[in-house]
Write a protein that holds these residues in place. Structure first.
Motif, PDB file in Angstrom:
ATOM      1  N   VAL A 220       0.846  -1.192   0.000  1.00  0.00           N
ATOM      2  CA  VAL A 220       0.000   0.000   0.000  1.00  0.00           C
ATOM      3  C   VAL A 220       0.883   1.245   0.000  1.00  0.00           C
ATOM      4  O   VAL A 220       1.559   1.539   0.987  1.00  0.00           O
ATOM      5  CB  VAL A 220      -0.943   0.020   1.211  1.00  0.00           C
ATOM      6  N   GLU A 221       0.856   1.956  -1.132  1.00  0.00           N
ATOM      7  CA  GLU A 221       1.652   3.171  -1.268  1.00  0.00           C
ATOM      8  C   GLU A 221       0.888   4.383  -0.749  1.00  0.00           C
ATOM      9  O   GLU A 221      -0.348   4.411  -0.774  1.00  0.00           O
ATOM     10  CB  GLU A 221       2.019   3.434  -2.731  1.00  0.00           C
ATOM     11  N   SER A 222       1.650   5.362  -0.324  1.00  0.00           N
ATOM     12  CA  SER A 222       1.082   6.643   0.080  1.00  0.00           C
ATOM     13  C   SER A 222       2.146   7.722  -0.079  1.00  0.00           C
ATOM     14  O   SER A 222       3.329   7.409  -0.269  1.00  0.00           O
ATOM     15  CB  SER A 222       0.581   6.589   1.524  1.00  0.00           C
ATOM     16  N   GLY A 223       1.704   8.972  -0.004  1.00  0.00           N
ATOM     17  CA  GLY A 223       2.652  10.078  -0.008  1.00  0.00           C
ATOM     18  C   GLY A 223       2.748  10.850  -1.303  1.00  0.00           C
ATOM     19  O   GLY A 223       3.463  11.860  -1.379  1.00  0.00           O
ATOM     20  N   GLY A 224       2.063  10.397  -2.334  1.00  0.00           N
ATOM     21  CA  GLY A 224       2.101  11.141  -3.585  1.00  0.00           C
ATOM     22  C   GLY A 224       1.348  12.457  -3.469  1.00  0.00           C
ATOM     23  O   GLY A 224       0.689  12.742  -2.473  1.00  0.00           O
ATOM     24  N   GLY A 225       1.470  13.263  -4.521  1.00  0.00           N
ATOM     25  CA  GLY A 225       0.773  14.541  -4.526  1.00  0.00           C
ATOM     26  C   GLY A 225       1.375  15.480  -5.531  1.00  0.00           C
ATOM     27  O   GLY A 225       2.100  15.064  -6.443  1.00  0.00           O
ATOM     28  N   TRP A 226       1.064  16.738  -5.351  1.00  0.00           N
ATOM     29  CA  TRP A 226       1.560  17.783  -6.248  1.00  0.00           C
ATOM     30  C   TRP A 226       2.686  18.534  -5.586  1.00  0.00           C
ATOM     31  O   TRP A 226       2.632  18.854  -4.398  1.00  0.00           O
ATOM     32  CB  TRP A 226       0.406  18.741  -6.571  1.00  0.00           C
ATOM     33  N   VAL A 227       3.702  18.852  -6.399  1.00  0.00           N
ATOM     34  CA  VAL A 227       4.829  19.614  -5.903  1.00  0.00           C
ATOM     35  C   VAL A 227       5.369  20.458  -7.037  1.00  0.00           C
ATOM     36  O   VAL A 227       5.255  20.074  -8.211  1.00  0.00           O
ATOM     37  CB  VAL A 227       5.913  18.685  -5.314  1.00  0.00           C
ATOM     38  N   GLN A 228       5.935  21.585  -6.712  1.00  0.00           N
ATOM     39  CA  GLN A 228       6.564  22.423  -7.728  1.00  0.00           C
ATOM     40  C   GLN A 228       7.919  21.858  -8.118  1.00  0.00           C
ATOM     41  O   GLN A 228       8.546  21.129  -7.332  1.00  0.00           O
ATOM     42  CB  GLN A 228       6.737  23.847  -7.197  1.00  0.00           C
ATOM     43  N   PRO A 229       8.413  22.176  -9.305  1.00  0.00           N
ATOM     44  CA  PRO A 229       9.773  21.744  -9.680  1.00  0.00           C
ATOM     45  C   PRO A 229      10.783  22.187  -8.629  1.00  0.00           C
ATOM     46  O   PRO A 229      10.723  23.297  -8.121  1.00  0.00           O
ATOM     47  CB  PRO A 229      10.003  22.463 -11.010  1.00  0.00           C
ATOM     48  N   GLY A 230      11.685  21.275  -8.311  1.00  0.00           N
ATOM     49  CA  GLY A 230      12.670  21.531  -7.271  1.00  0.00           C
ATOM     50  C   GLY A 230      12.225  21.110  -5.895  1.00  0.00           C
ATOM     51  O   GLY A 230      13.024  21.104  -4.951  1.00  0.00           O
TER      52      GLY A 230
ATOM     53  N   LEU B  81       9.140  15.145  -2.186  1.00  0.00           N
ATOM     54  CA  LEU B  81       8.061  14.294  -1.686  1.00  0.00           C
ATOM     55  C   LEU B  81       8.687  13.034  -1.112  1.00  0.00           C
ATOM     56  O   LEU B  81       9.758  12.598  -1.556  1.00  0.00           O
ATOM     57  CB  LEU B  81       7.094  13.901  -2.793  1.00  0.00           C
ATOM     58  N   ARG B  82       7.984  12.448  -0.154  1.00  0.00           N
ATOM     59  CA  ARG B  82       8.426  11.173   0.405  1.00  0.00           C
ATOM     60  C   ARG B  82       7.304  10.168   0.254  1.00  0.00           C
ATOM     61  O   ARG B  82       6.212  10.357   0.815  1.00  0.00           O
ATOM     62  CB  ARG B  82       8.780  11.311   1.876  1.00  0.00           C
ATOM     63  N   LEU B  83       7.567   9.117  -0.507  1.00  0.00           N
ATOM     64  CA  LEU B  83       6.601   8.047  -0.697  1.00  0.00           C
ATOM     65  C   LEU B  83       6.851   6.940   0.320  1.00  0.00           C
ATOM     66  O   LEU B  83       7.998   6.675   0.691  1.00  0.00           O
ATOM     67  CB  LEU B  83       6.701   7.471  -2.101  1.00  0.00           C
ATOM     68  N   SER B  84       5.780   6.304   0.725  1.00  0.00           N
ATOM     69  CA  SER B  84       5.873   5.168   1.630  1.00  0.00           C
ATOM     70  C   SER B  84       5.134   3.983   1.027  1.00  0.00           C
ATOM     71  O   SER B  84       4.159   4.160   0.299  1.00  0.00           O
ATOM     72  CB  SER B  84       5.248   5.497   2.990  1.00  0.00           C
ATOM     73  N   CYS B  85       5.600   2.803   1.344  1.00  0.00           N
ATOM     74  CA  CYS B  85       4.926   1.570   0.928  1.00  0.00           C
ATOM     75  C   CYS B  85       4.878   0.641   2.125  1.00  0.00           C
ATOM     76  O   CYS B  85       5.913   0.137   2.571  1.00  0.00           O
ATOM     77  CB  CYS B  85       5.650   0.918  -0.230  1.00  0.00           C
ATOM     78  N   ALA B  86       3.683   0.441   2.648  1.00  0.00           N
ATOM     79  CA  ALA B  86       3.485  -0.464   3.771  1.00  0.00           C
ATOM     80  C   ALA B  86       3.204  -1.865   3.247  1.00  0.00           C
ATOM     81  O   ALA B  86       2.288  -2.055   2.433  1.00  0.00           O
ATOM     82  CB  ALA B  86       2.335   0.021   4.634  1.00  0.00           C
ATOM     83  N   ALA B  87       3.997  -2.818   3.691  1.00  0.00           N
ATOM     84  CA  ALA B  87       3.907  -4.182   3.180  1.00  0.00           C
ATOM     85  C   ALA B  87       3.376  -5.126   4.248  1.00  0.00           C
ATOM     86  O   ALA B  87       3.609  -4.929   5.448  1.00  0.00           O
ATOM     87  CB  ALA B  87       5.278  -4.645   2.713  1.00  0.00           C
ATOM     88  N   SER B  88       2.690  -6.143   3.811  1.00  0.00           N
ATOM     89  CA  SER B  88       2.201  -7.170   4.723  1.00  0.00           C
ATOM     90  C   SER B  88       2.018  -8.471   3.966  1.00  0.00           C
ATOM     91  O   SER B  88       1.990  -8.492   2.734  1.00  0.00           O
ATOM     92  CB  SER B  88       0.875  -6.743   5.371  1.00  0.00           C
ATOM     93  N   GLY B  89       1.932  -9.557   4.725  1.00  0.00           N
ATOM     94  CA  GLY B  89       1.671 -10.851   4.118  1.00  0.00           C
ATOM     95  C   GLY B  89       2.903 -11.644   3.762  1.00  0.00           C
ATOM     96  O   GLY B  89       2.786 -12.730   3.168  1.00  0.00           O
TER      97      GLY B  89
ATOM     98  N   LYS C 160       9.027  -1.797  10.654  1.00  0.00           N
ATOM     99  CA  LYS C 160       7.698  -1.297  10.269  1.00  0.00           C
ATOM    100  C   LYS C 160       7.198  -1.902   8.970  1.00  0.00           C
ATOM    101  O   LYS C 160       6.126  -1.513   8.484  1.00  0.00           O
ATOM    102  CB  LYS C 160       7.732   0.227  10.140  1.00  0.00           C
ATOM    103  N   ASN C 161       7.978  -2.815   8.385  1.00  0.00           N
ATOM    104  CA  ASN C 161       7.596  -3.424   7.103  1.00  0.00           C
ATOM    105  C   ASN C 161       7.259  -2.354   6.062  1.00  0.00           C
ATOM    106  O   ASN C 161       6.258  -2.458   5.349  1.00  0.00           O
ATOM    107  CB  ASN C 161       6.409  -4.370   7.273  1.00  0.00           C
ATOM    108  N   THR C 162       8.116  -1.360   5.994  1.00  0.00           N
ATOM    109  CA  THR C 162       7.850  -0.228   5.119  1.00  0.00           C
ATOM    110  C   THR C 162       9.101   0.139   4.325  1.00  0.00           C
ATOM    111  O   THR C 162      10.208   0.141   4.875  1.00  0.00           O
ATOM    112  CB  THR C 162       7.369   0.986   5.938  1.00  0.00           C
ATOM    113  N   VAL C 163       8.889   0.465   3.061  1.00  0.00           N
ATOM    114  CA  VAL C 163       9.956   0.978   2.214  1.00  0.00           C
ATOM    115  C   VAL C 163       9.569   2.392   1.798  1.00  0.00           C
ATOM    116  O   VAL C 163       8.384   2.685   1.572  1.00  0.00           O
ATOM    117  CB  VAL C 163      10.205   0.055   1.001  1.00  0.00           C
ATOM    118  N   TYR C 164      10.570   3.243   1.719  1.00  0.00           N
ATOM    119  CA  TYR C 164      10.340   4.657   1.426  1.00  0.00           C
ATOM    120  C   TYR C 164      11.078   5.062   0.155  1.00  0.00           C
ATOM    121  O   TYR C 164      12.066   4.442  -0.238  1.00  0.00           O
ATOM    122  CB  TYR C 164      10.851   5.522   2.580  1.00  0.00           C
ATOM    123  N   LEU C 165      10.607   6.126  -0.445  1.00  0.00           N
ATOM    124  CA  LEU C 165      11.323   6.754  -1.548  1.00  0.00           C
ATOM    125  C   LEU C 165      11.300   8.256  -1.298  1.00  0.00           C
ATOM    126  O   LEU C 165      10.254   8.895  -1.434  1.00  0.00           O
ATOM    127  CB  LEU C 165      10.703   6.429  -2.903  1.00  0.00           C
ATOM    128  N   GLN C 166      12.451   8.788  -0.897  1.00  0.00           N
ATOM    129  CA  GLN C 166      12.596  10.224  -0.723  1.00  0.00           C
ATOM    130  C   GLN C 166      12.990  10.818  -2.060  1.00  0.00           C
ATOM    131  O   GLN C 166      14.012  10.450  -2.636  1.00  0.00           O
ATOM    132  CB  GLN C 166      13.658  10.532   0.338  1.00  0.00           C
TER     133      GLN C 166
END
Length: 116
Positions: A5-15, A18-26, A75-81
């Motif tokens: 389950v990903e989260s953290g997307g959205g709108w941002v100006q150039p430059g 954002l930090r995306l998260s992915c919560a994993a289970s199973g 936390k069974n989570t991977v991030y993308l900064q």
């Protein structure tokens, strides 16, 4: 069953950042490499970053020096900064697991928009 389950997307100006998260289970998260892919409209899905179980990371040339993948096994989570976002970075970003028997699993994706 595997869930990503990903989260953290959205709108941002150039430059911007954002930090995306992915919560994993199973599955036993710490035993598997985790990946982030992205897919822009009209383009193929492309690999962005990999976090291996031993702690090593790999990046697509287009994001090296700007994006950082990390994981928290407790936390069974991977991030993308994502820093210094560019107009060519907008896409749906997907978390990915290649599990047993080379089975590919995907999250639902999170949209990243970069515009002024």
């Amino acid at each position: 069953q595997v869930q990503l389950v990903e989260s953290g997307g959205g709108w941002v100006q150039p430059g911007g950042s954002l930090r995306l998260s992915c919560a994993a289970s199973g599955f036993t998260f710490s035993r598997y490499a985790m990946r982030w892919f992205r897919q822009a409209p009209g383009k193929e899905r492309e690999l962005v970053a990999v976090s291996s179980t031993g702690g090593s990371t790999n990046y697509a040339d287009s994001v090296k020096g700007r994006f950082t993948i990390s994981r928290d096994n407790s936390k069974n989570t991977v991030y993308l900064q994502m820093n210094s976002l560019k107009p060519e970075d907008p896409a749906v970003y997907y978390c990915n697991l290649i599990g047993d028997y080379s089975t590919w699993y995907w999250g639902q994706g999170t949209q990243v928009t970069v515009s002024s």
